[in-house]
Write a protein that holds these residues in place. Structure first.
Motif, PDB file in Angstrom:
ATOM      1  N   LEU A 159       0.838  -1.202   0.000  1.00 23.45           N
ATOM      2  CA  LEU A 159       0.000   0.000   0.000  1.00 23.45           C
ATOM      3  C   LEU A 159       0.868   1.246   0.000  1.00 23.45           C
ATOM      4  CD1 LEU A 159      -2.730   1.487   0.338  1.00 23.45           C
ATOM      5  CD2 LEU A 159      -2.447   1.201   2.813  1.00 23.45           C
ATOM      6  N   TRP A 160       1.852   1.288   0.888  1.00 24.80           N
ATOM      7  CA  TRP A 160       2.716   2.463   0.990  1.00 24.80           C
ATOM      8  C   TRP A 160       3.512   2.696  -0.291  1.00 24.80           C
ATOM      9  CZ3 TRP A 160       5.200   2.384   6.578  1.00 24.80           C
ATOM     10  CH2 TRP A 160       4.164   2.464   7.530  1.00 24.80           C
ATOM     11  N   LYS A 161       3.850   1.635  -1.003  1.00 19.48           N
ATOM     12  CA  LYS A 161       4.583   1.783  -2.262  1.00 19.48           C
ATOM     13  C   LYS A 161       3.730   2.463  -3.327  1.00 19.48           C
ATOM     14  CE  LYS A 161       6.909  -1.708  -3.818  1.00 19.48           C
ATOM     15  NZ  LYS A 161       7.218  -3.108  -4.205  1.00 19.48           N
ATOM     16  N   ASN A 162       2.425   2.468  -3.141  1.00 16.08           N
ATOM     17  CA  ASN A 162       1.516   3.072  -4.114  1.00 16.08           C
ATOM     18  C   ASN A 162       0.946   4.408  -3.653  1.00 16.08           C
ATOM     19  OD1 ASN A 162       1.087   1.082  -6.460  1.00 16.08           O
ATOM     20  ND2 ASN A 162       0.947  -0.238  -4.661  1.00 16.08           N
ATOM     21  N   THR A 172       6.628  17.186   6.227  1.00 17.87           N
ATOM     22  CA  THR A 172       5.837  16.929   7.425  1.00 17.87           C
ATOM     23  C   THR A 172       6.251  15.608   8.072  1.00 17.87           C
ATOM     24  OG1 THR A 172       3.950  18.148   6.522  1.00 17.87           O
ATOM     25  CG2 THR A 172       3.503  16.582   8.302  1.00 17.87           C
ATOM     26  N   LEU A 173       6.451  14.593   7.250  1.00 20.49           N
ATOM     27  CA  LEU A 173       6.901  13.290   7.740  1.00 20.49           C
ATOM     28  C   LEU A 173       8.256  13.416   8.431  1.00 20.49           C
ATOM     29  CD1 LEU A 173       6.680  10.140   7.812  1.00 20.49           C
ATOM     30  CD2 LEU A 173       7.867  10.156   5.593  1.00 20.49           C
ATOM     31  N   ALA A 174       9.175  14.107   7.775  1.00 23.77           N
ATOM     32  CA  ALA A 174      10.531  14.244   8.315  1.00 23.77           C
ATOM     33  C   ALA A 174      10.540  15.065   9.606  1.00 23.77           C
ATOM     34  CB  ALA A 174      11.438  14.892   7.267  1.00 23.77           C
ATOM     35  N   ARG A 175       9.720  16.088   9.666  1.00 24.26           N
ATOM     36  CA  ARG A 175       9.676  16.927  10.863  1.00 24.26           C
ATOM     37  C   ARG A 175       9.146  16.132  12.066  1.00 24.26           C
ATOM     38  NH1 ARG A 175       9.893  22.339  11.981  1.00 24.26           N
ATOM     39  NH2 ARG A 175       8.690  23.089  13.769  1.00 24.26           N
ATOM     40  N   SER A 176       8.093  15.357  11.835  1.00 23.52           N
ATOM     41  CA  SER A 176       7.553  14.522  12.916  1.00 23.52           C
ATOM     42  C   SER A 176       8.585  13.491  13.363  1.00 23.52           C
ATOM     43  CB  SER A 176       6.282  13.818  12.442  1.00 23.52           C
ATOM     44  OG  SER A 176       5.264  14.753  12.137  1.00 23.52           O
ATOM     45  N   ALA A 177       9.311  12.928  12.408  1.00 27.18           N
ATOM     46  CA  ALA A 177      10.341  11.937  12.726  1.00 27.18           C
ATOM     47  C   ALA A 177      11.489  12.574  13.506  1.00 27.18           C
ATOM     48  CB  ALA A 177      10.854  11.304  11.436  1.00 27.18           C
ATOM     49  N   PHE A 178      11.855  13.794  13.117  1.00 26.05           N
ATOM     50  CA  PHE A 178      12.933  14.512  13.801  1.00 26.05           C
ATOM     51  C   PHE A 178      12.573  14.741  15.264  1.00 26.05           C
ATOM     52  CE2 PHE A 178      15.534  18.024  15.116  1.00 26.05           C
ATOM     53  CZ  PHE A 178      16.716  17.913  14.381  1.00 26.05           C
ATOM     54  N   LEU A 179      11.341  15.153  15.525  1.00 24.99           N
ATOM     55  CA  LEU A 179      10.897  15.398  16.893  1.00 24.99           C
ATOM     56  C   LEU A 179      10.785  14.106  17.690  1.00 24.99           C
ATOM     57  CD1 LEU A 179       8.189  18.131  16.218  1.00 24.99           C
ATOM     58  CD2 LEU A 179      10.359  18.438  17.435  1.00 24.99           C
ATOM     59  N   LEU A 180      10.447  13.026  17.013  1.00 26.69           N
ATOM     60  CA  LEU A 180      10.409  11.724  17.676  1.00 26.69           C
ATOM     61  C   LEU A 180      11.794  11.327  18.175  1.00 26.69           C
ATOM     62  CD1 LEU A 180       9.000   8.917  18.287  1.00 26.69           C
ATOM     63  CD2 LEU A 180       9.743   8.254  15.974  1.00 26.69           C
ATOM     64  N   ASP A 205      16.348   4.435  -3.411  1.00 30.36           N
ATOM     65  CA  ASP A 205      15.496   5.242  -2.541  1.00 30.36           C
ATOM     66  C   ASP A 205      14.955   6.503  -3.208  1.00 30.36           C
ATOM     67  OD1 ASP A 205      15.727   3.510  -0.398  1.00 30.36           O
ATOM     68  OD2 ASP A 205      17.536   4.472   0.357  1.00 30.36           O
ATOM     69  N   GLU A 206      15.240   6.691  -4.484  1.00 28.12           N
ATOM     70  CA  GLU A 206      14.831   7.925  -5.153  1.00 28.12           C
ATOM     71  C   GLU A 206      13.343   8.045  -5.443  1.00 28.12           C
ATOM     72  OE1 GLU A 206      17.327   8.568  -8.517  1.00 28.12           O
ATOM     73  OE2 GLU A 206      19.113   8.985  -7.294  1.00 28.12           O
ATOM     74  N   PRO A 207      12.601   6.957  -5.619  1.00 26.20           N
ATOM     75  CA  PRO A 207      11.145   7.109  -5.798  1.00 26.20           C
ATOM     76  C   PRO A 207      10.521   7.857  -4.616  1.00 26.20           C
ATOM     77  CG  PRO A 207      11.815   4.896  -6.404  1.00 26.20           C
ATOM     78  CD  PRO A 207      13.018   5.547  -5.770  1.00 26.20           C
ATOM     79  N   THR A 208       9.407   8.513  -4.859  1.00 23.84           N
ATOM     80  CA  THR A 208       8.804   9.377  -3.835  1.00 23.84           C
ATOM     81  C   THR A 208       7.568   8.756  -3.184  1.00 23.84           C
ATOM     82  OG1 THR A 208       7.539  10.536  -5.556  1.00 23.84           O
ATOM     83  CG2 THR A 208       9.664  11.482  -4.908  1.00 23.84           C
ATOM     84  N   SER A 209       7.471   7.448  -3.188  1.00 26.77           N
ATOM     85  CA  SER A 209       6.359   6.796  -2.506  1.00 26.77           C
ATOM     86  C   SER A 209       6.562   6.911  -1.000  1.00 26.77           C
ATOM     87  CB  SER A 209       6.273   5.320  -2.907  1.00 26.77           C
ATOM     88  OG  SER A 209       7.329   4.576  -2.310  1.00 26.77           O
ATOM     89  N   LEU A 210       5.501   6.683  -0.241  1.00 21.61           N
ATOM     90  CA  LEU A 210       5.594   6.716   1.215  1.00 21.61           C
ATOM     91  C   LEU A 210       6.581   5.662   1.717  1.00 21.61           C
ATOM     92  CD1 LEU A 210       4.700   7.692   4.004  1.00 21.61           C
ATOM     93  CD2 LEU A 210       2.714   6.151   3.831  1.00 21.61           C
ATOM     94  N   TRP A 211       6.586   4.497   1.088  1.00 21.19           N
ATOM     95  CA  TRP A 211       7.496   3.430   1.512  1.00 21.19           C
ATOM     96  C   TRP A 211       8.958   3.857   1.358  1.00 21.19           C
ATOM     97  CZ3 TRP A 211       8.143  -0.340   4.556  1.00 21.19           C
ATOM     98  CH2 TRP A 211       9.131  -1.312   4.350  1.00 21.19           C
ATOM     99  N   ALA A 260       4.205   7.065   9.999  1.00 23.22           N
ATOM    100  CA  ALA A 260       3.957   6.764   8.588  1.00 23.22           C
ATOM    101  C   ALA A 260       2.561   6.173   8.391  1.00 23.22           C
ATOM    102  CB  ALA A 260       5.024   5.805   8.065  1.00 23.22           C
ATOM    103  N   SER A 261       2.112   5.348   9.327  1.00 21.07           N
ATOM    104  CA  SER A 261       0.773   4.759   9.223  1.00 21.07           C
ATOM    105  C   SER A 261      -0.310   5.836   9.273  1.00 21.07           C
ATOM    106  CB  SER A 261       0.552   3.751  10.347  1.00 21.07           C
ATOM    107  OG  SER A 261       1.407   2.643  10.234  1.00 21.07           O
ATOM    108  N   ASN A 262      -0.133   6.799  10.161  1.00 24.21           N
ATOM    109  CA  ASN A 262      -1.102   7.898  10.257  1.00 24.21           C
ATOM    110  C   ASN A 262      -1.105   8.733   8.984  1.00 24.21           C
ATOM    111  OD1 ASN A 262      -1.884   7.179  12.861  1.00 24.21           O
ATOM    112  ND2 ASN A 262      -0.338   8.473  13.827  1.00 24.21           N
ATOM    113  N   MET A 263       0.078   8.948   8.406  1.00 26.00           N
ATOM    114  CA  MET A 263       0.141   9.696   7.148  1.00 26.00           C
ATOM    115  C   MET A 263      -0.535   8.918   6.032  1.00 26.00           C
ATOM    116  SD  MET A 263       3.372  11.376   5.087  1.00 26.00           S
ATOM    117  CE  MET A 263       3.169  12.955   5.974  1.00 26.00           C
ATOM    118  N   ALA A 264      -0.340   7.612   5.985  1.00 23.87           N
ATOM    119  CA  ALA A 264      -0.981   6.787   4.960  1.00 23.87           C
ATOM    120  C   ALA A 264      -2.496   6.895   5.058  1.00 23.87           C
ATOM    121  CB  ALA A 264      -0.541   5.335   5.107  1.00 23.87           C
TER     122      ALA A 264
END
Length: 274
Positions: A159-162, A172-180, A205-211, A260-264
């Protein structure tokens, strides 16, 4: 988790994995559950020990019963279990000093970078055996859940790959991860340092999917090396260290999986998949 190592992996003589009795500080109701018995049982069924982690103790006398984690690979040809460049691992966590139940978690091993992560939303997450004489539970019951957990997680990976993640969403993902990873850093002091977590290290790792975004961020958080403080403030050249120890690694990986699950969930509601 570390890269694959020979099947004849040997634990150090003082490893808590080999403990045959609990700490003398536990209560009379404490039920000793041997880690090495579980490991040997799995090895007899074809599982392989891949790595082990211990909680560091200043008092070396407490090491023999301290919290520890053993990572094992399932039997058979793992190439048949690869999804998104990732294969499953069984994470066994235990302690003989009362600090942890005997817990089983699904881990993911990413072969291209020898990186590992812990899945939090799996059947195994709720499977544990408590060190109490009154507690039942079966290792067989827990191990039977491993395949079910991997099946669920494989679907999540696909799912995340799509799900495409644009630059704003990735930030937003990176900022939340940084604070974690660095909860002591004030939100206003992060600056653009969280964007370092989105820099890819390999073409895979260059594709921009969530995965792919998730894996890139996870690798940076695990290995460190990026700047923590924002430009213009004290100690701005402070660099993040690599994660060490079972507790910190598990907490970070499970937290990042939840982010990542919440973002998905949000992105699936907001727009159709690719």
């Amino acid at each position: 988790m570390s890269a694959p190592i020979p099947a004849d992996f040997e634990f150090s003589y003082d490893s808590p994995v080999l403990a045959s009795e609990p700490s003398d500080r536990v209560s009379e109701d404490y039920k000793f559950l041997s880690t090495i018995d579980v490991v040997d049982r799995l090895k007899g069924d074809g599982w392989r020990t891949m790595s082990v982690q211990h909680i560091k103790k200043r008092d070396k006398s407490k090491l023999a019963t301290s919290k520890h984690r053993v990572i094992m690979a399932p039997p058979g040809d793992l190439s048949n279990n690869v999804v998104g460049g990732t294969s499953p691992r069984l994470v066994i966590q235990n302690a003989h000093d009362g600090s942890s139940a005997l817990r089983f978690m699904l881990g993911l091993f990413r072969m291209i970078c020898s990186n590992g992560m812990i899945v939090t939303s799996s059947v195994l997450e709720n499977m544990r055996m408590i060190h109490k004489n009154s507690h039942g539970g079966s290792v067989d019951e827990i191990l039977n859940c491993f395949g079910e957990s991997w099946t669920e997680t494989s679907k999540t990976i696909e799912l995340w790959k799509n799900i495409n993640v644009n630059d704003t969403e990735a930030s937003t993902l990176a900022r939340s991860a940084f604070l974690l990873r660095h909860p002591h850093v004030a939100k206003d002091d992060i600056g653009n340092n969280h964007l370092q977590l989105l820099k890819t290290r390999r073409i895979e790792d260059e594709p921009t999917s969530l995965w792919h975004r998730f894996n890139t961020v996870q690798e940076h958080l695990t290995t460190g090396g990026y700047s923590i403080a924002a430009p213009g403030i004290e100690n701005r050249r402070q660099g993040a260290r690599a994660l060490r120890g079972a507790t910190a690694d598990t907490k970070m990986n499970r937290g990042l999986w939840d982010i990542a699950s919440n973002m998905a969930d949000r992105l699936c509601l907001a727009r159709p998949l690719l």
